[in-house]
Design an enzyme around this catalytic site. Structure first.
Site, PDB file in Angstrom:
ATOM      1  N   TYR A  10       0.865  -1.193   0.000  1.00 36.61           N
ATOM      2  CA  TYR A  10       0.000   0.000   0.000  1.00 36.61           C
ATOM      3  C   TYR A  10       0.894   1.233   0.000  1.00 36.61           C
ATOM      4  O   TYR A  10       1.768   1.371   0.850  1.00 36.61           O
ATOM      5  CB  TYR A  10      -0.947   0.041   1.208  1.00 36.61           C
ATOM      6  N   LYS A  46       2.594   9.789   7.945  1.00 33.40           N
ATOM      7  CA  LYS A  46       1.789   9.428   9.120  1.00 33.40           C
ATOM      8  C   LYS A  46       2.400   9.765  10.489  1.00 33.40           C
ATOM      9  O   LYS A  46       1.854  10.540  11.240  1.00 33.40           O
ATOM     10  CB  LYS A  46       1.508   7.918   9.090  1.00 33.40           C
TER      11      LYS A  46
END
Ligand code: PLP
Length: 430
Positions: free
Chosen positions: A149, A279
């Site tokens: 991903y 993130k």
């Protein structure tokens, strides 16, 4: 019970605001959140939940950390934003110093962006422009592994897993890249590395058209929550050297300690040519991401045509976000984070591993402060989420995967509440 004010807010939300991977209007209304503190999320109706998700890997030190908040307050009062074209500022410089110092050796050049997907876009652009500058523009495709991903924008979707990504939907539009089988599962596994043979075959056959290999080191996140061994990564680095292909390590989820090393690349003692961070960069307080590259890459791009890296987001190196990231990193380094990861890992092993015996559970796997329970069915996600709330915890499963990655400093009592809640939740659903 929700008061009228919240009821009308949530009705509007459901009718007008798109949520991640959701219908419009949403089939299940989003749940209102009133506030957060540490590892506690307080819902609009006053319910307190222990957070198992760290807002998708991001809140390393819990919500509203006073040190990060203080740094952000100071920055808001002096300069929340300034354009980065032709101008610079201390927050960007101080943050870049830390990234250069802490990241794997050789990664010296920093490009700031505002989200993870864009950091990967920039990484891909750097890799492509590197080969254009070297006079080999035919090296313009990527090689990756299945179950990856890397984001939701078009260039990044094209390297996400071809089955659980969005390749079917956009098959006419997405660039066609090379896919090798995912590394064999398990971090601790003796292996003769034969699972990398197909990847090597692809490299051997197509090295003249491949710009780079892109991979999530050690932990494949949203494409399957799979862990794999450092030896694979080590060998991949060697193969990239051998076949003259760049290596892009996407550390957007794994960066800053989650797996037990500051960066997951350290498990294999390798340096990629390009690395992405996101993130975890600001401890989950505000959006910021970065793409790091070697001097070899920056020099090649800068000495080619047109001699610049053609990218420059409006909010590049936003000072408020940079200050949050500096505070996040300083906080991490001054905390006993390795002990905390070990404490969480031990606790997850002790409490979640027994769930593997349950009938509806296919697998339980733990690495660092990440716990994954793979169910046999893939249609229980919303039931698990709802049962989690009944049990006082916040979980957001996808497909078969119920997973947790708590804040590193989650108090022991809340960690126990979390894992007890996960056990009860899983047992009540399957
Ligand atoms: C989340 C994620 C991204 C995308 O980041 P966004 O900020 O959501 O765009 C890219 N790569 C990995 C490994 C991720 O986990």
């Amino acid at each position: 019970m929700l008061n009228n004010h919240w009821q009308s807010l949530l009705e509007f939300d459901q009718q007008h605001i798109w949520h991640p991977y959701a219908k419009m209007p949403a089939d299940i209304a989003a749940i209102g959140v009133a506030k957060t503190q540490g590892s506690i999320i307080t819902l609009a109706d006053g319910t307190e939940l222990v957070d198992g998700m760290s807002s998708w890997w991001a809140t390393l030190h819990g919500y509203n950390h006073p040190k990060i908040q203080q740094a952000m307050h100071e920055q808001i009062d002096t300069m929340p934003h300034i354009m980065f074209g032709g101008l610079t500022h201390e927050p960007a410089i101080e943050l870049a110093k830390r990234l250069v110092k802490l990241s794997p050796a050789g990664l010296e050049k920093v490009f700031f962006v505002d989200s993870g997907s864009v950091a990967v876009e920039v990484a891909i652009k750097m890799a492509m422009q590197y080969w254009i500058s070297k006079g080999q523009p035919e090296k313009n495709r990527l090689l990756t592994v299945k179950n990856g991903y890397h984001g939701d924008t078009f260039a990044t979707m094209a390297v996400c897993d071809p089955v659980n990504g969005m390749h079917n939907l956009f098959s006419e539009i997405l660039t066609d890249h090379f896919f090798a089988p995912a590394p064999q599962m398990e971090f601790n596994i003796d292996s003769n590395n034969s699972d990398i043979n197909e990847l090597e075959g692809l490299l051997k056959q197509n090295q003249h058209s491949i710009a780079a290999v892109i991979i999530e080191p050690i932990v494949q996140g949203a494409g399957g929550m799979r862990f794999y061994r450092p030896a694979y990564l080590k060998q991949l680095r060697q193969l990239c050297n051998q076949y003259d292909v760049l290596l892009i390590a996407d550390e957007i989820a794994t960066g800053f300690g989650r797996t037990g090393k500051l960066f997951a690349c350290e498990w294999a003692d390798i340096s990629p040519d390009i690395m992405t961070l996101g993130k975890t960069l600001t401890g989950g307080h505000i959006s910021l991401a970065a793409t790091l590259a070697t001097a070899e890459i920056s020099q090649t791009i800068s000495s080619g045509q047109p001699g610049i890296l053609a990218h420059g987001p409006t909010f590049m190196a936003n000072p408020l976000a940079c200050r949050a990231a500096i505070a996040n990193i300083d906080l991490l380094l001054s905390s006993p984070w390795q002990d905390n990861i070990q404490r969480i890992e031990n606790h997850l092993r002790e409490t979640l591993s027994p769930l593997e015996k349950l009938n509806g559970v296919a697998d339980v796997r733990i690495l660092g402060a990440i716990g994954v329970i793979e169910l046999k069915r893939d249609d229980l996600g919303s039931a698990v989420q709802a049962a989690g709330i009944e049990n006082g915890i916040w979980l957001r499963p996808f497909g078969k995967l119920v997973y947790t990655m708590p804040a590193y400093n989650i108090p022991q009592r809340q960690l126990e509440q979390l894992t007890t809640g996960i056990g009860k939740t899983i047992q009540s659903i399957i």
